[in-house]
Design a protein around this motif. Sequence first.
Motif, PDB file in Angstrom:
ATOM      1  N   GLU A 200       0.820  -1.208   0.000  1.00 42.29           N
ATOM      2  CA  GLU A 200       0.000   0.000   0.000  1.00 42.29           C
ATOM      3  C   GLU A 200       0.857   1.262   0.000  1.00 42.29           C
ATOM      4  N   THR A 201       1.916   1.297   0.834  1.00 39.85           N
ATOM      5  CA  THR A 201       2.760   2.493   0.883  1.00 39.85           C
ATOM      6  C   THR A 201       3.547   2.676  -0.416  1.00 39.85           C
ATOM      7  N   GLN A 204       1.238   4.223  -2.894  1.00 46.16           N
ATOM      8  CA  GLN A 204       1.040   5.628  -2.537  1.00 46.16           C
ATOM      9  C   GLN A 204       2.240   6.474  -2.973  1.00 46.16           C
ATOM     10  N   GLU A 208       2.141   9.469  -5.846  1.00 50.42           N
ATOM     11  CA  GLU A 208       2.553  10.852  -5.577  1.00 50.42           C
ATOM     12  C   GLU A 208       3.686  11.287  -6.495  1.00 50.42           C
ATOM     13  N   ARG A 272      -8.565   7.937  -5.384  1.00 53.36           N
ATOM     14  CA  ARG A 272      -7.216   8.179  -5.904  1.00 53.36           C
ATOM     15  C   ARG A 272      -7.310   8.909  -7.234  1.00 53.36           C
ATOM     16  N   LYS A 390      -9.066   4.114  -3.210  1.00 51.35           N
ATOM     17  CA  LYS A 390      -7.963   3.815  -2.300  1.00 51.35           C
ATOM     18  C   LYS A 390      -8.300   2.593  -1.451  1.00 51.35           C
TER      19      LYS A 390
END
Length: 604
Positions: A200-201, A204, A208, A272, A390
């Motif tokens: 998940e990170t 992300q 970004e 998202r 998300k």
Amino acid sequence: MQEVGPSVFFSLLIITVSFLPVFALQGTEGRLFHPLAFTKSYAMGFSALLAVTFTPALALLLIRGKMRGDHNPFNRMLVALYNPVVRVAVRWRWGVIALFVLAFAATVPVFYKLGNEFMPPLNEGSILYMPSSLPGLTLTDAGKILQTMDGELKKFHEVERVFGKIGRAETSTDPAPMSMVETIVTLKPPEQWRPGVTWETLIQEMDEKLRFPGMPNVWWMPIQTRTEMLATGIRSNLGVKVFGADLNTIEDTAIRIERALNDDLRTKPYTRSAFAERIRGGYFLDFNIKREQAARYGLTVGDVEDVILAAVGGTAVTQTIEGRERYAINLRYARDYREDPETLKRVLVPTPSGTQIPLAQLADLEFVTGPPMLRNEDGQLVGYVFIDVKDNIGIADYVELARQAVGEQVKIPGGYRVEWSGQFKYFERAKATLMVVVPFTVLIIFIMLFINSRSVVESLLILLTVPVSLIGSVWLLYFLNYKLSVAVWVGTIALAGLDAEMGVLMMLYLRMAYDQRLANGTLTNWSQLTDAIVEGAARRIRPKLMTGAALLLGLVPILWSTGTGADVMKRIAAPMVGGIASTLLMVLLLFPALYAVWKGRGLR
């Protein structure tokens, strides 16, 4: 063996029947869980047959001499520890019942906090990155953007290699427009990732880092994306289909839905990206042939179009053969003679008399916009809105919020309709199926329990293990941060059969002790009833604990599994582990209390 055999047979048969709802699942969920249902049903059905045929014969041949099971030191220790517990449960029966009722009541709000999703993400070990741009992207710019994206993705330590594609491949099964990017990101093994980085990170961070203006991102799995696109046409985990008769109205409605989902405070934290297809945003150069002018030079419309085709698109004039390979030789004007409208106007069209006429005298050239690709479903034109949700919310919960936002901010014109598609469509289908089949299966289980016990009360008491088992299931799902999904419900369905098995065993031993004392005439007061319940519950504590321990020991290791498919298996095992724990407590504490309330009426 004669007393225990029928109950064991029916308990195994109930486990087999409990998987009927899984067989009713359709589509993706059916193909995923049918093998599990078939395997377990065959195993349990054959076990039920062996329990009343082969096992008694084997016991008669192998078990010899004096049985000392009740005098086993471990068994005596279990009886000594459990004996006072069951006496307290019988004495304070109403308090025990109230305690379980309060536990169930406290579980209800937690249940509604779990959220809903169709299926947990099936980690394939790679990522499919699919940003979309507005129509009109040139081939040169598309190549530059694709190379930039690939380079940025390769900078991540967890990425092993990147392969990007934009536009359509040379195959009829890939109708991708030039505005659609498909980049497969192959990841290194998780052991080589940076400390603290999870799936998940990492998504992300990538999201970004790769924010190109006018190109919203979609992150998903390569294989799953392909199957979803073939099944629903949606290339994200959630989509909205706008049906109607006019392309302009469809696109305007879709854009308003996109803005509502991106801007509304209810959906913005969980979105998202949301992107509406610009179905009328294609750019075209039209050649409007002047029929009278062409006829004046003895030309037909076809003659002029053949020249345009050869000059701009090219014409296959012959074929080259290289071994078993065949390649068409395409002939067309050089780029300098067709790179802008002014040069195209100077393309010469031969006439029957041999004269060369500039194309500008035979046709008008103009740029127009229109649909680059048309979609048709259910006899209507349709436009898509792709939504990347998300991971901090379930698909079904997001749709509930999104419907509120769209309903308040977007006015759907008359004759047009909106349909939520993607994984939500599968969720609704599975939910509707289980809502019908599960109650029917519970009814079948109740009938089987009644055939075994010949008592409505006993059957209802055994069925009571199902809602009580949900206490442990819900709390374990809550602590593991799992959402309700089809995988979770499959595990809960499997748990129902195991609950019935443990309940049947406890009720069997309680009934045997009660009937024996009733036949001996030593069941006339409350103290004797307590002794009968203690005898039935405590002296047979070992087989009950062995049943629960065997189930737990077989399922708990799944919770620590990793790799592809582990996320689905964990969600099947989690409700079973938590449910078996709470069922074991119910069987050991609540069953004696309920049995005392039932059989203690009229006793002193």
